[in-house]
Design a protein around this motif. Structure first.
Motif, PDB file in Angstrom:
ATOM      1  N   VAL A  73     -38.308 -67.357 -53.082  1.00  0.00           N
ATOM      2  CA  VAL A  73     -39.369 -67.559 -54.063  1.00  0.00           C
ATOM      3  C   VAL A  73     -40.707 -67.403 -53.346  1.00  0.00           C
ATOM      4  N   VAL A  74     -41.619 -66.687 -53.968  1.00  0.00           N
ATOM      5  CA  VAL A  74     -42.987 -66.592 -53.477  1.00  0.00           C
ATOM      6  C   VAL A  74     -43.864 -67.384 -54.438  1.00  0.00           C
ATOM      7  N   LEU A  75     -44.490 -68.443 -53.926  1.00  0.00           N
ATOM      8  CA  LEU A  75     -45.486 -69.158 -54.701  1.00  0.00           C
ATOM      9  C   LEU A  75     -46.802 -68.418 -54.502  1.00  0.00           C
ATOM     10  N   ASP A  76     -47.404 -67.981 -55.582  1.00  0.00           N
ATOM     11  CA  ASP A  76     -48.674 -67.257 -55.499  1.00  0.00           C
ATOM     12  C   ASP A  76     -49.755 -68.104 -56.161  1.00  0.00           C
ATOM     13  N   LYS A 102     -34.129 -59.697 -55.621  1.00  0.00           N
ATOM     14  CA  LYS A 102     -34.006 -60.294 -54.290  1.00  0.00           C
ATOM     15  C   LYS A 102     -34.915 -61.500 -54.109  1.00  0.00           C
ATOM     16  N   PHE A 103     -35.940 -61.610 -54.944  1.00  0.00           N
ATOM     17  CA  PHE A 103     -36.836 -62.755 -54.876  1.00  0.00           C
ATOM     18  C   PHE A 103     -37.520 -62.942 -56.223  1.00  0.00           C
ATOM     19  N   GLU A 104     -38.096 -64.113 -56.386  1.00  0.00           N
ATOM     20  CA  GLU A 104     -38.855 -64.423 -57.593  1.00  0.00           C
ATOM     21  C   GLU A 104     -40.274 -64.781 -57.178  1.00  0.00           C
ATOM     22  N   ILE A 105     -41.226 -64.385 -57.980  1.00  0.00           N
ATOM     23  CA  ILE A 105     -42.608 -64.804 -57.769  1.00  0.00           C
ATOM     24  C   ILE A 105     -42.909 -65.865 -58.816  1.00  0.00           C
ATOM     25  N   LEU A 106     -43.528 -66.937 -58.365  1.00  0.00           N
ATOM     26  CA  LEU A 106     -43.997 -67.966 -59.278  1.00  0.00           C
ATOM     27  C   LEU A 106     -45.511 -68.048 -59.129  1.00  0.00           C
ATOM     28  N   GLY A 107     -46.216 -67.463 -60.096  1.00  0.00           N
ATOM     29  CA  GLY A 107     -47.670 -67.505 -60.096  1.00  0.00           C
ATOM     30  C   GLY A 107     -48.130 -68.888 -60.509  1.00  0.00           C
ATOM     31  N   ILE A 108     -49.031 -69.466 -59.710  1.00  0.00           N
ATOM     32  CA  ILE A 108     -49.548 -70.803 -59.998  1.00  0.00           C
ATOM     33  C   ILE A 108     -51.045 -70.689 -60.231  1.00  0.00           C
ATOM     34  N   ASP A 109     -51.438 -70.951 -61.459  1.00  0.00           N
ATOM     35  CA  ASP A 109     -52.840 -70.884 -61.836  1.00  0.00           C
ATOM     36  C   ASP A 109     -53.641 -71.944 -61.090  1.00  0.00           C
ATOM     37  N   CYS A 110     -54.854 -71.584 -60.702  1.00  0.00           N
ATOM     38  CA  CYS A 110     -55.720 -72.533 -60.005  1.00  0.00           C
ATOM     39  C   CYS A 110     -57.142 -72.473 -60.542  1.00  0.00           C
ATOM     40  N   ASN A 111     -57.631 -73.598 -60.933  1.00  0.00           N
ATOM     41  CA  ASN A 111     -59.042 -73.796 -61.250  1.00  0.00           C
ATOM     42  C   ASN A 111     -59.589 -73.020 -62.443  1.00  0.00           C
ATOM     43  N   GLU A 112     -58.839 -72.949 -63.507  1.00  0.00           N
ATOM     44  CA  GLU A 112     -59.393 -72.354 -64.719  1.00  0.00           C
ATOM     45  C   GLU A 112     -58.734 -72.950 -65.952  1.00  0.00           C
ATOM     46  N   SER A 113     -59.287 -72.635 -67.095  1.00  0.00           N
ATOM     47  CA  SER A 113     -58.742 -73.173 -68.341  1.00  0.00           C
ATOM     48  C   SER A 113     -57.409 -72.491 -68.653  1.00  0.00           C
ATOM     49  N   GLU A 114     -56.611 -73.181 -69.434  1.00  0.00           N
ATOM     50  CA  GLU A 114     -55.320 -72.631 -69.816  1.00  0.00           C
ATOM     51  C   GLU A 114     -55.485 -71.320 -70.587  1.00  0.00           C
ATOM     52  N   ALA A 115     -56.495 -71.254 -71.446  1.00  0.00           N
ATOM     53  CA  ALA A 115     -56.738 -70.042 -72.235  1.00  0.00           C
ATOM     54  C   ALA A 115     -57.092 -68.850 -71.339  1.00  0.00           C
ATOM     55  N   ALA A 119     -54.768 -65.466 -70.813  1.00  0.00           N
ATOM     56  CA  ALA A 119     -55.376 -64.160 -71.076  1.00  0.00           C
ATOM     57  C   ALA A 119     -55.264 -63.249 -69.858  1.00  0.00           C
ATOM     58  N   ALA A 120     -55.463 -63.802 -68.658  1.00  0.00           N
ATOM     59  CA  ALA A 120     -55.379 -62.999 -67.432  1.00  0.00           C
ATOM     60  C   ALA A 120     -53.958 -62.498 -67.193  1.00  0.00           C
ATOM     61  N   VAL A 121     -52.964 -63.361 -67.388  1.00  0.00           N
ATOM     62  CA  VAL A 121     -51.565 -62.944 -67.205  1.00  0.00           C
ATOM     63  C   VAL A 121     -51.232 -61.802 -68.153  1.00  0.00           C
ATOM     64  N   LYS A 122     -51.687 -61.922 -69.385  1.00  0.00           N
ATOM     65  CA  LYS A 122     -51.422 -60.884 -70.387  1.00  0.00           C
ATOM     66  C   LYS A 122     -52.165 -59.597 -70.053  1.00  0.00           C
ATOM     67  N   GLU A 123     -53.455 -59.712 -69.743  1.00  0.00           N
ATOM     68  CA  GLU A 123     -54.273 -58.531 -69.450  1.00  0.00           C
ATOM     69  C   GLU A 123     -53.774 -57.782 -68.219  1.00  0.00           C
ATOM     70  N   LEU A 124     -53.393 -58.518 -67.188  1.00  0.00           N
ATOM     71  CA  LEU A 124     -52.927 -57.898 -65.946  1.00  0.00           C
ATOM     72  C   LEU A 124     -51.458 -57.477 -66.017  1.00  0.00           C
ATOM     73  N   GLU A 125     -50.775 -57.857 -67.091  1.00  0.00           N
ATOM     74  CA  GLU A 125     -49.364 -57.523 -67.294  1.00  0.00           C
ATOM     75  C   GLU A 125     -48.502 -57.939 -66.105  1.00  0.00           C
ATOM     76  N   LEU A 126     -48.588 -59.215 -65.768  1.00  0.00           N
ATOM     77  CA  LEU A 126     -47.853 -59.753 -64.631  1.00  0.00           C
ATOM     78  C   LEU A 126     -46.451 -60.159 -65.084  1.00  0.00           C
ATOM     79  N   PRO A 127     -45.409 -59.483 -64.588  1.00  0.00           N
ATOM     80  CA  PRO A 127     -44.053 -59.646 -65.115  1.00  0.00           C
ATOM     81  C   PRO A 127     -43.262 -60.846 -64.589  1.00  0.00           C
ATOM     82  N   TRP A 128     -43.776 -61.583 -63.624  1.00  0.00           N
ATOM     83  CA  TRP A 128     -43.024 -62.686 -63.037  1.00  0.00           C
ATOM     84  C   TRP A 128     -43.331 -64.008 -63.732  1.00  0.00           C
ATOM     85  N   LYS A 129     -42.699 -65.068 -63.241  1.00  0.00           N
ATOM     86  CA  LYS A 129     -42.867 -66.405 -63.810  1.00  0.00           C
ATOM     87  C   LYS A 129     -44.259 -66.947 -63.466  1.00  0.00           C
ATOM     88  N   HIS A 130     -44.799 -67.747 -64.397  1.00  0.00           N
ATOM     89  CA  HIS A 130     -46.124 -68.342 -64.211  1.00  0.00           C
ATOM     90  C   HIS A 130     -46.123 -69.775 -64.694  1.00  0.00           C
TER      91      HIS A 130
END
Length: 180
Positions: A73-76, A102-115, A119-130
């Motif tokens: 797992v990669v914590l990002d 072979k691995f999973e990425i777990l994106g961890i949001d830092c220092n911003e609003s949930e909205a 929006a960033a995950v959707k706009e950037l089309e990030l396919p991994w877990k967040h």
């Protein structure tokens, strides 16, 4: 061009100011960016058990880190406000595809609003877990996060095997060595 230069200059100044006040607990969660040049000095092998946590995923459902055991797992730790985080996303997407399964990425949001995060995950089309990391969380402190992005590689047994702060090619070299 001027706006880009100004953005990088402001980020560098903010980084330097935050780094000089390490004893201030509130600055652990303050937005900071680390350039690729600065990052190489922070690459470390940790070999300790990753602190477990549960945060809500993009759909509002609880996701626990230990539920991902059995694979790498990669914590990002990232934020849409972080220029280097965003610059690194295309390469992260390439590697996620290159080593699919072979691995999973777990994106961890830092220092911003949930909205903004959603929006960033959707706009950037990030396919991994967040997961959303609320400001009231102590997760950044548990992991000693001092700059963004920070990528932490965890082995299938749950141990931290590599930490890379900043957008550094050493992270991708490590993945190539690990999965070849």
């Amino acid at each position: 061009m001027k706006k880009t230069i100004l953005t990088f200059a402001c980020a560098a100044i903010f980084c330097a100011c935050s780094a000089n006040s390490k004893s201030d607990k509130d600055n652990v969660a303050a937005p900071m960016e680390t350039t690729a040049t600065e990052a190489s000095q922070f690459v470390a092998d940790d070999s300790e058990l990753a602190p477990d946590f549960t945060l809500n995923d993009i759909n509002g459902k609880p996701l626990t880190l230990s539920s991902l055991r059995g694979k790498y797992v990669v914590l990002d730790f990232w934020g849409s406000w972080c220029v280097w985080c965003i610059k690194g996303m295309p390469e992260m997407k390439n590697y996620y595809k290159k080593y699919a399964g072979k691995f999973e990425i777990l994106g961890i949001d830092c220092n911003e609003s949930e909205a903004k995060w959603k929006a960033a995950v959707k706009e950037l089309e990030l396919p991994w877990k967040h997961v959303y990391n609320p400001k009231s969380s102590d997760l950044l402190g548990k992991y000693g996060i001092q700059g963004f992005p920070t990528k932490i590689v965890i082995d299938p047994q749950g141990k931290i095997v590599k930490t890379v702060i900043g957008e550094d090619p050493a992270f991708y070299t490590y993945l190539d060595e690990l999965f070849k």
